[in-house]
Design a protein around this motif. Structure first.
Motif, short mmCIF file in Angstrom:
data_model
loop_
_atom_site.label_atom_id
_atom_site.label_comp_id
_atom_site.label_asym_id
_atom_site.label_seq_id
_atom_site.Cartn_x
_atom_site.Cartn_y
_atom_site.Cartn_z
N PRO A 1 0.27 -13.51 8.85
CA PRO A 1 0.98 -12.23 8.90
C PRO A 1 1.95 -11.99 7.74
N VAL A 2 2.63 -13.03 7.26
CA VAL A 2 3.60 -12.81 6.17
C VAL A 2 2.85 -12.44 4.89
N ALA B 1 1.57 -8.99 5.16
CA ALA B 1 2.64 -7.99 5.08
C ALA B 1 3.01 -7.71 3.62
N GLU C 1 0.47 -5.59 2.15
CA GLU C 1 0.59 -4.22 2.66
C GLU C 1 1.74 -3.47 1.97
N VAL C 2 2.83 -4.18 1.65
CA VAL C 2 3.93 -3.54 0.92
C VAL C 2 3.42 -3.07 -0.45
#
Ligand SMILES: C[S@@+](CC[C@H](N)C(=O)[O-])C[C@H]1O[C@@H](n2cnc3c(N)ncnc32)[C@H](O)[C@@H]1O
Length: 211
Positions: free
Chosen positions: A28-29, A32, A35-36
């Motif tokens: 997930p990190v 993320a 995704e940023v």
């Protein structure tokens, strides 16, 4: 490895893809941070390069976000696999140290673990090449291994190749970014997942070319 970065990956491409191409989706990190980058680049639109795209790991996310993506890798076998997985994407065999793309032509560049075979002394030149292709205000995302000794794998996947994974120092990378005219936006370091066999911490650096 440095003279012919794709040769070793041609030999292990199928094994690498089977082992790693979906690993990102369980992290997930890492996801993320990607995704940023997608959100930042997507605000403006334009072409995004996935340099050292391998079997299309990060490319999958960039394509899902409907960005106009070009995937580049030195390994023809990696590109063959990426094309099979994502037939609508423009994939090219090429060396990211010298790409045939115009100055100021791309809105974003993602290097997802593709600097792992770039010698530290060569980083400033590679980052300067990324900066050359970025549009003013364009974004760069670098994911790389950090805070651990370099790692040499003899016969990965039982294949007759040797691969050395170079771990980079975030300060050194930041200095190279600054010299190339890229301002560091953020540096995230995820601790290694020892249970999953990770032997280094994972760095995610976002930087932007001056407008
Ligand atoms: C560890 S793999 C990462 C692949 C993919 N980005 C991923 O996360 O699964 C490193 C990739 O970078 C590519 N690579 C390394 N140096 C390169 C260079 N100078 N130009 C283009 N590709 C390169 C290799 O061929 C390999 O596919």
């Amino acid at each position: 490895m440095f003279d012919s970065p794709g040769a070793a990956y041609d030999i292990i491409a199928d094994d690498y893809a089977a082992r790693f191409s979906d690993e990102l989706f369980g992290r997930p990190v890492d996801l993320a941070l990607l995704e940023v980058f997608i959100a930042l680049v997507g605000r403006r639109g334009g072409t995004v390069l996935d340099v050292g795209c391998g079997p299309g790991t990060a490319t999958t996310m960039l394509a899902k976000a409907a960005l106009d993506v070009i995937g580049v890798d030195a390994s023809a076998e990696m590109i063959r696999i990426a094309e099979e997985r994502l037939p609508d994407i423009d994939f090219r065999v090429g060396d990211f140290r010298e790409l045939d793309l115009a100055d100021d032509s791309v809105a974003g560049i993602c290097s997802w673990y593709s600097l792992v075979h770039t010698e530290p002394a060569a980083l400033p030149g590679v980052i300067a090449e990324f900066a050359r292709m970025l549009l003013p205000g364009g974004w760069l995302l670098l994911a790389f291994q950090t805070e651990a000794p370099d790692l040499t794998l003899a016969e990965p996947f039982g294949k007759p190749v040797t691969l050395t994974y170079l771990r980079h120092d975030t300060d050194r990378v930041s200095r190279a970014l600054g010299k190339a005219g890229l301002a560091v936006d953020s540096i995230t370091v995820r601790q290694r997942d020892i249970d999953a066999g990770e032997t280094a911490n994972q760095a995610f650096v976002l930087a932007r070319k001056a407008r």
